[in-house]
Write a protein that holds these residues in place. Sequence first.
Motif, PDB file in Angstrom:
ATOM      1  N   ALA A  51      29.545   1.277  17.344  1.00 21.26           N
ATOM      2  CA  ALA A  51      29.162   1.075  18.748  1.00 21.26           C
ATOM      3  C   ALA A  51      28.035   0.062  18.889  1.00 21.26           C
ATOM      4  N   GLN A  52      27.089   0.077  17.947  1.00 18.52           N
ATOM      5  CA  GLN A  52      25.915  -0.775  18.062  1.00 18.52           C
ATOM      6  C   GLN A  52      26.027  -2.071  17.273  1.00 18.52           C
ATOM      7  N   ARG A  53      27.039  -2.139  16.400  1.00 15.46           N
ATOM      8  CA  ARG A  53      27.227  -3.316  15.538  1.00 15.46           C
ATOM      9  C   ARG A  53      25.976  -3.613  14.717  1.00 15.46           C
ATOM     10  N   LEU A  54      25.342  -2.533  14.302  1.00 14.37           N
ATOM     11  CA  LEU A  54      24.165  -2.622  13.449  1.00 14.37           C
ATOM     12  C   LEU A  54      24.385  -1.722  12.246  1.00 14.37           C
ATOM     13  N   TRP A  55      23.704  -2.008  11.149  1.00 20.79           N
ATOM     14  CA  TRP A  55      23.845  -1.196   9.941  1.00 20.79           C
ATOM     15  C   TRP A  55      22.463  -0.721   9.515  1.00 20.79           C
ATOM     16  N   SER A  56      21.798  -0.058  10.423  1.00 19.05           N
ATOM     17  CA  SER A  56      20.458   0.445  10.135  1.00 19.05           C
ATOM     18  C   SER A  56      20.464   1.962  10.168  1.00 19.05           C
ATOM     19  N   CYS A  57      19.471   2.565   9.534  1.00 22.58           N
ATOM     20  CA  CYS A  57      19.337   4.012   9.499  1.00 22.58           C
ATOM     21  C   CYS A  57      18.870   4.512  10.863  1.00 22.58           C
ATOM     22  N   PRO A  58      19.554   5.488  11.474  1.00 19.96           N
ATOM     23  CA  PRO A  58      19.130   6.002  12.783  1.00 19.96           C
ATOM     24  C   PRO A  58      17.761   6.675  12.751  1.00 19.96           C
ATOM     25  N   THR A  59      17.297   7.091  11.567  1.00 18.58           N
ATOM     26  CA  THR A  59      16.016   7.777  11.467  1.00 18.58           C
ATOM     27  C   THR A  59      14.853   6.816  11.272  1.00 18.58           C
ATOM     28  N   CYS A  60      14.932   5.981  10.229  1.00 19.28           N
ATOM     29  CA  CYS A  60      13.805   5.088   9.920  1.00 19.28           C
ATOM     30  C   CYS A  60      14.077   3.631  10.271  1.00 19.28           C
ATOM     31  N   ARG A  61      15.335   3.319  10.654  1.00 17.96           N
ATOM     32  CA  ARG A  61      15.761   1.985  11.079  1.00 17.96           C
ATOM     33  C   ARG A  61      15.742   0.950   9.951  1.00 17.96           C
ATOM     34  N   GLU A  62      15.660   1.402   8.713  1.00 21.87           N
ATOM     35  CA  GLU A  62      15.807   0.463   7.603  1.00 21.87           C
ATOM     36  C   GLU A  62      17.230  -0.085   7.624  1.00 21.87           C
ATOM     37  N   GLY A  63      17.365  -1.400   7.617  1.00 18.48           N
ATOM     38  CA  GLY A  63      18.666  -2.015   7.801  1.00 18.48           C
ATOM     39  C   GLY A  63      19.253  -2.617   6.548  1.00 18.48           C
ATOM     40  N   ALA A  64      20.485  -3.059   6.680  1.00 20.95           N
ATOM     41  CA  ALA A  64      21.200  -3.728   5.600  1.00 20.95           C
ATOM     42  C   ALA A  64      21.882  -4.961   6.169  1.00 20.95           C
ATOM     43  N   ALA A  65      22.131  -5.942   5.288  1.00 29.33           N
ATOM     44  CA  ALA A  65      22.735  -7.197   5.738  1.00 29.33           C
ATOM     45  C   ALA A  65      24.183  -7.000   6.137  1.00 29.33           C
ATOM     46  N   GLN A  66      24.846  -6.019   5.555  1.00 31.98           N
ATOM     47  CA  GLN A  66      26.230  -5.758   5.884  1.00 31.98           C
ATOM     48  C   GLN A  66      26.493  -4.252   5.809  1.00 31.98           C
ATOM     49  N   GLN A  67      27.639  -3.841   6.347  1.00 33.90           N
ATOM     50  CA  GLN A  67      27.959  -2.421   6.359  1.00 33.90           C
ATOM     51  C   GLN A  67      28.097  -1.907   4.928  1.00 33.90           C
ATOM     52  N   LEU A  68      27.509  -0.746   4.672  1.00 28.47           N
ATOM     53  CA  LEU A  68      27.470  -0.192   3.330  1.00 28.47           C
ATOM     54  C   LEU A  68      28.741   0.584   3.017  1.00 28.47           C
ATOM     55  N   ASP A  69      29.031   0.725   1.734  1.00 31.78           N
ATOM     56  CA  ASP A  69      30.119   1.569   1.267  1.00 31.78           C
ATOM     57  C   ASP A  69      29.617   3.013   1.263  1.00 31.78           C
ATOM     58  N   LEU A  70      30.143   3.822   2.158  1.00 34.16           N
ATOM     59  CA  LEU A  70      29.634   5.183   2.346  1.00 34.16           C
ATOM     60  C   LEU A  70      30.372   6.156   1.432  1.00 34.16           C
ATOM     61  N   ARG A  71      29.644   6.731   0.480  1.00 37.93           N
ATOM     62  CA  ARG A  71      30.225   7.679  -0.464  1.00 37.93           C
ATOM     63  C   ARG A  71      29.669   9.070  -0.217  1.00 37.93           C
ATOM     64  N   LYS A  72      30.521  10.063  -0.425  1.00 39.37           N
ATOM     65  CA  LYS A  72      30.120  11.438  -0.165  1.00 39.37           C
ATOM     66  C   LYS A  72      29.014  11.882  -1.120  1.00 39.37           C
ATOM     67  N   ASN A  73      28.002  12.540  -0.548  1.00 41.16           N
ATOM     68  CA  ASN A  73      26.957  13.193  -1.338  1.00 41.16           C
ATOM     69  C   ASN A  73      27.463  14.600  -1.636  1.00 41.16           C
ATOM     70  N   THR A  74      28.023  14.786  -2.824  1.00 39.22           N
ATOM     71  CA  THR A  74      28.680  16.053  -3.148  1.00 39.22           C
ATOM     72  C   THR A  74      27.702  17.226  -3.198  1.00 39.22           C
ATOM     73  N   LEU A  75      26.462  16.969  -3.608  1.00 37.67           N
ATOM     74  CA  LEU A  75      25.473  18.043  -3.658  1.00 37.67           C
ATOM     75  C   LEU A  75      25.178  18.567  -2.255  1.00 37.67           C
ATOM     76  N   LEU A  76      24.954  17.663  -1.298  1.00 38.74           N
ATOM     77  CA  LEU A  76      24.684  18.090   0.069  1.00 38.74           C
ATOM     78  C   LEU A  76      25.899  18.786   0.685  1.00 38.74           C
TER      79      LEU A  76
END
Length: 394
Positions: A51-76
């Motif tokens: 929706a926002q066309r941004l790749w930043s963290c909603p909590t701390c807003r640390e961003g990335a140059a491109q969309q990250l490969d999102l992998r499951k955190n199996t422990l969580l």
Amino acid sequence: MAGLNIGLTVPVWLAEDDLGCIICQGLLAWPVTLPCGHSFCRNCLKGLWGAQRLWSCPTCREGAAQQLDLRKNTLLQDLADKYSRAAVASKSITGVGHELAELVEQLVDIVRRLQSQRHLPESGPDNKMNTLGMAFSDGMDLSSASPKQGTSNTPQGKIRDILHDLEEIQEKLRENFTEKEPLEEKRQVKLSKAPSSSSCPLLDQSQPAPKRVSCFAQWAISLSFDLRSLSCSLEVSEDYRTVTVSHFPQHYTWSHERFTTCQVLCSQAFSSGQKYWEVDTQNCSHWAVGVASWGMSRDQILGRTRDSWCIEWKGTSQLSAWHMVKETVLGSEKPRVVGIWLDLEQEKLAFYSVANQKKLLFECPVFGSSPLHPAFWLYGLHPGNSLTIRPVKV
């Protein structure tokens, strides 16, 4: 009862917030962890980024140059699954405990009635009360109760001993379950926060939105339309408080901030506190009012993105709400004036029909890393249709 072990007990140091997603406000589902260390549901994060066309963290807003490969955190994921199962199991055990406590209470009442008998006749086939009393004294295993000295062999003495044992069991049941009930209720309220397609649960029942128009006076704000976002199909009054569908296209300077559809945002943006404003809809046959981030795509429609929320009058006797890109039909009555309550401390948005008595139309959670602007949509291209931001009556 002191040795009760349900096997799936929730650790006292673990709360649902520790395993929650700030976007959907529910337990993590298919959790992913960003390089900054913050974790979210994968679908929630992908929807927000899309929706926002941004790749930043909603909590701390640390961003990335491109969309990250999102992998499951199996422990969580494993922790979230165990927490959910434990919470349900804990509630089930508590329910059984309450049923058992009610049964013991009934037994206590029966024994007290037996004890109140002044004369207990000899046992016989037609004497049910005496038969029950003897059954208690002869066949009930009360090994868990504390031993007593000087137990009487008379029927009255045996009933008195049984009553003593039952009262001890009743007290132990109260200690094990009655004190735990508030914690279980709190945990279940948290688990029920996740929004659904048909309804949206309240975020904080302990602090409901004000119920009378006068209650909003201290939070009432003054708004004005932002010409940078104004569609070329709309025009704004001199005081910037009324927006009207134009009879012919306006030749505004092109800008990537201008909506391609009949929409406009207000200049004011809010990221904290409580705000309230009212919109007069009497002169508009098709409209939507709500809030949106400034980053909302200019070719998208209010409520159809994950960074915008609204209620909408379709002009066909249908009032709907749009939340998380999902529609909820609210009724067939058109509100003449809509009151909008934005509580960013509780992350809550509420819409009211303002008349002689104010009526709650819809309430839902709002979230996001960007400030929110009041937003308006006048669709159907009916020239002369208008919406007006009106002063709040005290």
